[in-house]
Write a protein that holds these residues in place. Structure first.
Motif, PDB file in Angstrom:
ATOM      1  N   ASN A  47      11.499 -30.904 -18.391  1.00  0.00           N
ATOM      2  CA  ASN A  47      11.681 -31.857 -17.292  1.00  0.00           C
ATOM      3  C   ASN A  47      11.042 -33.208 -17.591  1.00  0.00           C
ATOM      4  OD1 ASN A  47      13.171 -30.105 -15.720  1.00  0.00           O
ATOM      5  ND2 ASN A  47      11.371 -29.300 -14.659  1.00  0.00           N
ATOM      6  N   ARG A  48       9.981 -33.205 -18.377  1.00  0.00           N
ATOM      7  CA  ARG A  48       9.310 -34.455 -18.754  1.00  0.00           C
ATOM      8  C   ARG A  48       9.921 -35.079 -20.006  1.00  0.00           C
ATOM      9  NH1 ARG A  48       4.131 -35.825 -17.255  1.00  0.00           N
ATOM     10  NH2 ARG A  48       3.692 -36.369 -19.427  1.00  0.00           N
ATOM     11  N   LYS A  49      10.965 -34.440 -20.529  1.00  0.00           N
ATOM     12  CA  LYS A  49      11.648 -34.905 -21.748  1.00  0.00           C
ATOM     13  C   LYS A  49      10.710 -34.945 -22.960  1.00  0.00           C
ATOM     14  CE  LYS A  49      15.164 -37.538 -19.263  1.00  0.00           C
ATOM     15  NZ  LYS A  49      15.062 -36.799 -18.059  1.00  0.00           N
ATOM     16  N   GLU A  50       9.758 -34.024 -22.981  1.00  0.00           N
ATOM     17  CA  GLU A  50       8.846 -33.873 -24.111  1.00  0.00           C
ATOM     18  C   GLU A  50       9.383 -32.749 -25.005  1.00  0.00           C
ATOM     19  OE1 GLU A  50       4.783 -35.205 -21.764  1.00  0.00           O
ATOM     20  OE2 GLU A  50       5.188 -33.081 -22.032  1.00  0.00           O
ATOM     21  N   TYR A  51      10.506 -33.022 -25.620  1.00  0.00           N
ATOM     22  CA  TYR A  51      11.227 -31.996 -26.373  1.00  0.00           C
ATOM     23  C   TYR A  51      10.464 -31.518 -27.609  1.00  0.00           C
ATOM     24  CZ  TYR A  51      14.922 -33.737 -23.343  1.00  0.00           C
ATOM     25  OH  TYR A  51      15.648 -34.113 -22.252  1.00  0.00           O
ATOM     26  N   ILE A  52       9.557 -32.300 -28.093  1.00  0.00           N
ATOM     27  CA  ILE A  52       8.791 -31.929 -29.285  1.00  0.00           C
ATOM     28  C   ILE A  52       7.880 -30.721 -29.015  1.00  0.00           C
ATOM     29  CG2 ILE A  52       6.846 -33.492 -28.893  1.00  0.00           C
ATOM     30  CD1 ILE A  52       8.385 -33.262 -32.275  1.00  0.00           C
ATOM     31  N   ASP A  53       7.465 -30.519 -27.764  1.00  0.00           N
ATOM     32  CA  ASP A  53       6.553 -29.431 -27.414  1.00  0.00           C
ATOM     33  C   ASP A  53       7.269 -28.104 -27.150  1.00  0.00           C
ATOM     34  OD1 ASP A  53       4.328 -31.099 -27.550  1.00  0.00           O
ATOM     35  OD2 ASP A  53       4.584 -31.759 -25.474  1.00  0.00           O
ATOM     36  N   PRO A  64       9.619 -26.180 -28.821  1.00  0.00           N
ATOM     37  CA  PRO A  64       9.641 -25.092 -29.820  1.00  0.00           C
ATOM     38  C   PRO A  64       8.309 -24.350 -29.940  1.00  0.00           C
ATOM     39  CG  PRO A  64      10.702 -27.036 -30.705  1.00  0.00           C
ATOM     40  CD  PRO A  64      10.078 -27.443 -29.399  1.00  0.00           C
ATOM     41  N   PHE A  65       7.201 -25.062 -29.839  1.00  0.00           N
ATOM     42  CA  PHE A  65       5.887 -24.406 -29.907  1.00  0.00           C
ATOM     43  C   PHE A  65       5.687 -23.492 -28.706  1.00  0.00           C
ATOM     44  CE2 PHE A  65       1.169 -24.451 -29.452  1.00  0.00           C
ATOM     45  CZ  PHE A  65       0.886 -23.756 -30.613  1.00  0.00           C
ATOM     46  N   ASN A  66       6.070 -23.958 -27.515  1.00  0.00           N
ATOM     47  CA  ASN A  66       5.950 -23.124 -26.314  1.00  0.00           C
ATOM     48  C   ASN A  66       6.800 -21.865 -26.425  1.00  0.00           C
ATOM     49  OD1 ASN A  66       4.204 -24.908 -25.053  1.00  0.00           O
ATOM     50  ND2 ASN A  66       5.846 -26.016 -24.050  1.00  0.00           N
ATOM     51  N   ILE A  67       8.012 -22.016 -26.931  1.00  0.00           N
ATOM     52  CA  ILE A  67       8.890 -20.854 -27.067  1.00  0.00           C
ATOM     53  C   ILE A  67       8.342 -19.886 -28.123  1.00  0.00           C
ATOM     54  CG2 ILE A  67      11.202 -20.121 -27.809  1.00  0.00           C
ATOM     55  CD1 ILE A  67      12.270 -22.633 -26.372  1.00  0.00           C
ATOM     56  N   THR A  68       7.781 -20.410 -29.193  1.00  0.00           N
ATOM     57  CA  THR A  68       7.174 -19.552 -30.211  1.00  0.00           C
ATOM     58  C   THR A  68       6.020 -18.745 -29.628  1.00  0.00           C
ATOM     59  OG1 THR A  68       7.775 -21.111 -31.949  1.00  0.00           O
ATOM     60  CG2 THR A  68       6.039 -19.518 -32.467  1.00  0.00           C
ATOM     61  N   LEU A  69       5.148 -19.400 -28.860  1.00  0.00           N
ATOM     62  CA  LEU A  69       4.038 -18.679 -28.223  1.00  0.00           C
ATOM     63  C   LEU A  69       4.553 -17.669 -27.206  1.00  0.00           C
ATOM     64  CD1 LEU A  69       1.437 -21.539 -27.698  1.00  0.00           C
ATOM     65  CD2 LEU A  69       1.379 -19.715 -29.393  1.00  0.00           C
ATOM     66  N   LEU A  70       5.606 -18.030 -26.478  1.00  0.00           N
ATOM     67  CA  LEU A  70       6.215 -17.109 -25.507  1.00  0.00           C
ATOM     68  C   LEU A  70       6.720 -15.864 -26.226  1.00  0.00           C
ATOM     69  CD1 LEU A  70       8.503 -17.980 -22.585  1.00  0.00           C
ATOM     70  CD2 LEU A  70       9.202 -16.211 -24.156  1.00  0.00           C
ATOM     71  N   LEU A  71       7.426 -16.040 -27.334  1.00  0.00           N
ATOM     72  CA  LEU A  71       7.970 -14.891 -28.063  1.00  0.00           C
ATOM     73  C   LEU A  71       6.868 -14.032 -28.678  1.00  0.00           C
ATOM     74  CD1 LEU A  71      11.073 -16.556 -29.746  1.00  0.00           C
ATOM     75  CD2 LEU A  71      11.043 -14.989 -27.787  1.00  0.00           C
ATOM     76  N   MET A  72       5.825 -14.672 -29.177  1.00  0.00           N
ATOM     77  CA  MET A  72       4.694 -13.913 -29.715  1.00  0.00           C
ATOM     78  C   MET A  72       4.044 -13.074 -28.614  1.00  0.00           C
ATOM     79  SD  MET A  72       2.981 -16.790 -32.220  1.00  0.00           S
ATOM     80  CE  MET A  72       1.432 -15.923 -32.409  1.00  0.00           C
ATOM     81  N   ALA A  73       3.818 -13.688 -27.455  1.00  0.00           N
ATOM     82  CA  ALA A  73       3.206 -12.969 -26.336  1.00  0.00           C
ATOM     83  C   ALA A  73       4.118 -11.849 -25.843  1.00  0.00           C
ATOM     84  CB  ALA A  73       2.881 -13.936 -25.204  1.00  0.00           C
ATOM     85  N   LEU A  74       5.417 -12.086 -25.821  1.00  0.00           N
ATOM     86  CA  LEU A  74       6.368 -11.057 -25.409  1.00  0.00           C
ATOM     87  C   LEU A  74       6.345  -9.881 -26.382  1.00  0.00           C
ATOM     88  CD1 LEU A  74       8.583 -10.370 -23.334  1.00  0.00           C
ATOM     89  CD2 LEU A  74      10.218 -11.487 -24.859  1.00  0.00           C
ATOM     90  N   PHE A  75       6.287 -10.178 -27.679  1.00  0.00           N
ATOM     91  CA  PHE A  75       6.202  -9.127 -28.692  1.00  0.00           C
ATOM     92  C   PHE A  75       4.930  -8.305 -28.513  1.00  0.00           C
ATOM     93  CE2 PHE A  75       5.090  -7.476 -32.881  1.00  0.00           C
ATOM     94  CZ  PHE A  75       6.266  -6.833 -33.234  1.00  0.00           C
ATOM     95  N   VAL A  76       3.811  -8.975 -28.280  1.00  0.00           N
ATOM     96  CA  VAL A  76       2.536  -8.256 -28.073  1.00  0.00           C
ATOM     97  C   VAL A  76       2.610  -7.427 -26.794  1.00  0.00           C
ATOM     98  CG1 VAL A  76       0.078  -8.564 -27.544  1.00  0.00           C
ATOM     99  CG2 VAL A  76       1.132  -9.879 -29.393  1.00  0.00           C
ATOM    100  N   MET A  77       3.188  -7.981 -25.741  1.00  0.00           N
ATOM    101  CA  MET A  77       3.278  -7.243 -24.478  1.00  0.00           C
ATOM    102  C   MET A  77       4.087  -5.961 -24.648  1.00  0.00           C
ATOM    103  SD  MET A  77       4.820  -8.496 -20.804  1.00  0.00           S
ATOM    104  CE  MET A  77       6.533  -8.295 -21.250  1.00  0.00           C
ATOM    105  N   ILE A  78       5.273  -6.080 -25.234  1.00  0.00           N
ATOM    106  CA  ILE A  78       6.130  -4.899 -25.417  1.00  0.00           C
ATOM    107  C   ILE A  78       5.509  -3.940 -26.425  1.00  0.00           C
ATOM    108  CG2 ILE A  78       8.382  -4.133 -26.259  1.00  0.00           C
ATOM    109  CD1 ILE A  78       9.502  -6.781 -25.038  1.00  0.00           C
TER     110      ILE A  78
END
Length: 119
Positions: A92-98, A100-114
């Motif tokens: 929403n803030r058009k900070e597109y550079i951030d 991919p890093f957020n999605i990477t951390l999300l996927l890592m956390a999802l992998f650890v959770m499952i």
């Protein structure tokens, strides 16, 4: 599989605890170095910092206390939710550079959770 999960847990803990300490206890430094911190209320930044610290510690407490294994999926879920909303926030803030890093951390956390629930 447990080795991979522990490496991810420790990595996530280091990232989030360091970031959380910056937000919760060094607000002025965070304000200078993180653009979005200037645009949201100070109390929200400090709250997010505390959440990151507590959930980060929740990822590694089971290393010492086996009885607290339930903390790992709970902490991972908190990070999944946090990174989901961070992704939307940066989009929403058009900070597109951030994003991919957020999605990477999300996927890592999802992998650890499952992984922590089934292995």
């Amino acid at each position: 599989m447990n080795g991979v999960l522990w490496v991810l847990q420790i990595g996530l803990m280091l990232i989030f605890v360091m970031d959380g300490v910056l937000k919760a206890f060094q607000y002025e430094i965070a304000k200078e170095n993180i653009p979005w911190v200037r645009d949201v209320p100070k109390s929200l930044v400090i709250f997010v910092g505390y959440v990151e610290i507590v959930a980060g510690l929740g990822l590694i407490i089971p290393i010492v206390y086996e009885h607290f294994r339930i903390l790992t999926p709970i902490s991972s879920f908190i990070f999944v939710v946090l990174m989901f909303f961070a992704t939307i926030f940066h989009y929403n803030r058009k900070e597109y550079i951030d994003i991919p890093f957020n999605i990477t951390l999300l996927l890592m956390a999802l992998f650890v959770m499952i992984g922590s629930m089934f292995f």
